[in-house]
Design an enzyme around this catalytic site. Structure first.
Site, short mmCIF file in Angstrom:
data_model
loop_
_atom_site.label_atom_id
_atom_site.label_comp_id
_atom_site.label_asym_id
_atom_site.label_seq_id
_atom_site.Cartn_x
_atom_site.Cartn_y
_atom_site.Cartn_z
N LYS A 107 0.81 -1.21 0.00
CA LYS A 107 0.00 0.00 0.00
C LYS A 107 0.85 1.27 0.00
O LYS A 107 0.35 2.35 -0.27
CB LYS A 107 -0.98 -0.02 1.15
CG LYS A 107 -2.02 -1.13 0.93
CD LYS A 107 -3.21 -1.00 1.83
CE LYS A 107 -4.30 -1.98 1.44
NZ LYS A 107 -3.94 -3.39 1.75
C1 LIG Z 1 -4.66 -4.40 1.36
C2 LIG Z 1 -3.95 -5.68 1.27
C3 LIG Z 1 -4.35 -6.68 0.38
C4 LIG Z 1 -5.58 -6.53 -0.49
O1 LIG Z 1 -5.41 -5.59 -1.52
P1 LIG Z 1 -6.67 -5.00 -2.29
O2 LIG Z 1 -6.13 -4.00 -3.22
O3 LIG Z 1 -7.58 -4.41 -1.25
O4 LIG Z 1 -7.33 -6.16 -2.98
C5 LIG Z 1 -3.58 -7.83 0.30
N1 LIG Z 1 -2.49 -8.02 1.10
C6 LIG Z 1 -2.09 -7.08 1.97
C7 LIG Z 1 -0.90 -7.36 2.82
C8 LIG Z 1 -2.79 -5.89 2.09
O5 LIG Z 1 -2.38 -4.97 2.96
#
Ligand SMILES: *Cc1c(COP(=O)(O)O)cnc(C)c1O
Length: 432
Positions: A107
């Site tokens: 993220k």
């Molecule tokens: C947010 C997150 C996901 C999911 O990603 P999306 O874009 O919401 O599908 C998967 N793995 C981790 C570690 C995350 O922080």
């Protein structure tokens, strides 16, 4: 570039509006009005470029009408001060490591680009901004880091009490300054609901300049397409079709992959890999979309019962279910299956996967078996395993390496404000 609302295609916004409003007034989601394709020459020589060169090129194709190229270059180089390496696990299986940023989860890519973009627009307008963000664990840390001490911006993070790991919680609750953490006695969906309500409350929107930092913000989605190009660049020389397996919750990550594909990236197939929260895999086999309450699992950043980017996924395929199904397969796995593959890969290769990454690995294996095709499989590693230290060490029955950055966090004191799932209480807090 103009962005249209997924609910009312005639409702459009320019980039700056779309980034600061986050949601169109009809409560849809912003999508780019058209999807440019990248020059063939760029794709043919992509392996000679750095991550930031690739990111600038893709950003320029999408946003070049709104932001001069040199400014885009600066936004990109300010945001991405870390790499997205592809590592080989077995001859045909590769992992795209997206956890080398400050919060050690993927993220960081979205949050830091969005923060850089907002600062770019803010320095030209002198606005003050209040950012609200709901997190299932990793968004909060990435957003907190991305906006930490950025002048003119304060950030309020809502997270579900007891449902994030200790390290994730410390990332949200120990920065201070312009970052505040609200500990919500509820689920991630409850946190998301509180934030959505705030944006619909006219008293709040009149009093504050509110912006969202959730994956619904288009400025988070766009940069997530960059690393698909960069990953392709790293395996291109092997000359085989490329398949991506994406561990999914709100489906921003997968939507960004599809966006990259629509921009011309030669991707053979995508795999939507989930835990027990399997709304999208079930949609892909049945053509019926049935949101459900979220179920708690060990891959808790993916515990989403009603994925907010689902609509974007369908829009990218002109809402044609047959077209989606042709390009995307969905698989879901139990916690036992996830832990089993964490152990298997560790014992065979010494590679340590976080539970989300293991879900993506499982999806890739299942698709390989089902399809019988020969391809380069890339599964996305969305978080560093040490972010889920207890679970990973228990699963592997072994102690694992903890980066210093994470270890230092553990000794800091948590500061959060507890609240119930009560919009009036949340509003009263915001109004001070
Ligand atoms: C947010 C997150 C996901 C999911 O990603 P999306 O874009 O919401 O599908 C998967 N793995 C981790 C570690 C995350 O922080």
């Amino acid at each position: 570039m103009l962005f249209y609302s997924t609910r009312t295609s005639s409702l459009k916004a320019n980039l700056e509006e779309a980034v600061f409003r986050s949601l169109p007034s009809d409560n849809g989601l912003y999508m780019p009005e058209f999807i440019p394709t990248l020059p063939q020459e760029f794709l043919e020589t992509i392996e000679n470029r750095t991550f930031n060169e690739i990111a600038t090129e893709v950003a320029f194709a999408l946003l070049g009408d709104d932001i001069p190229r040199l400014d885009l270059e600066n936004i990109v180089s300010g945001a991405f001060t870390f790499e997205a390496p592809v590592a080989q696990i077995t001859p045909d299986n590769f992992v795209l490591e997206l956890f080398h940023g400050p919060s050690m989860a993927f993220k960081d890519f979205g949050a830091r680009f969005m923060a850089a973009l907002m600062s770019y627009f803010l320095t030209r307008s002198n606005k003050e901004l209040k950012i609200l963000v709901a997190t299932s664990g990793d968004t909060g840390g990435a957003v907190a880091q991305g906006f930490y001490k950025v002048p003119g911006i304060s950030v309020t993070i809502l997270y579900p009490s007891g449902k994030v790991s200790e390290i994730q919680e410390k990332q949200l609750t120990t920065l201070g300054h312009n970052i505040t953490a609200l500990e919500v006695a509820g689920s991630f969906d409850d946190c998301q609901w509180l934030v959505k309500e705030a944006f619909l409350d006219s008293e709040l929107t009149e009093r504050f300049n509110l912006a969202s930092a959730n994956s619904i913000n288009i400025a988070r989605l766009i940069p997530q397409s960059f690393y698909y190009f960069a990953a392709y660049a790293q395996v291109k020389k092997m000359g085989k079709p490329v398949v991506f397996s994406v561990p999914s919750g709100n489906f921003g990550n997968l939507s960004a992959g599809i966006l990259a594909y629509k921009m011309g990236l030669p991707v053979h197939h995508f795999i939507a890999s989930t835990n027990a929260n399997n709304v999208v895999p079930r949609y892909l086999t049945s053509n019926s979309y049935t949101p459900l309450p979220s179920i708690e699992t060990i891959s808790n950043a993916m515990d989403v019962g009603n994925p907010s980017n689902f609509v974007r996924l369908t829009k990218l395929f002109d809402e044609d279910w047959e077209k989606i199904r042709e390009k995307v397969s969905g698989y879901y796995f139990t916690d036992d299956e996830t832990q089993e593959s964490m152990r298997q890969i560790f014992s065979e290769t010494n590679y340590v996967m976080c539970p989300h990454t293991a879900v993506a690995y499982n999806g890739l294996q299942k698709y390989r078996k089902d399809s019988g095709e020969d391809f380069i499989g890339i599964f996305l590693a969305t978080a560093h395993p040490a972010k889920f230290l207890d679970l990973v060490e228990k699963t592997l029955d072994s102690s694992i390496y903890i980066p210093e950055r994470l270890e230092n966090l553990l000794s800091l004191e948590k500061i959060s404000i507890p609240i119930n799932v009560d919009f009036d209480a949340f509003k009263a807090y915001l109004l001070g």
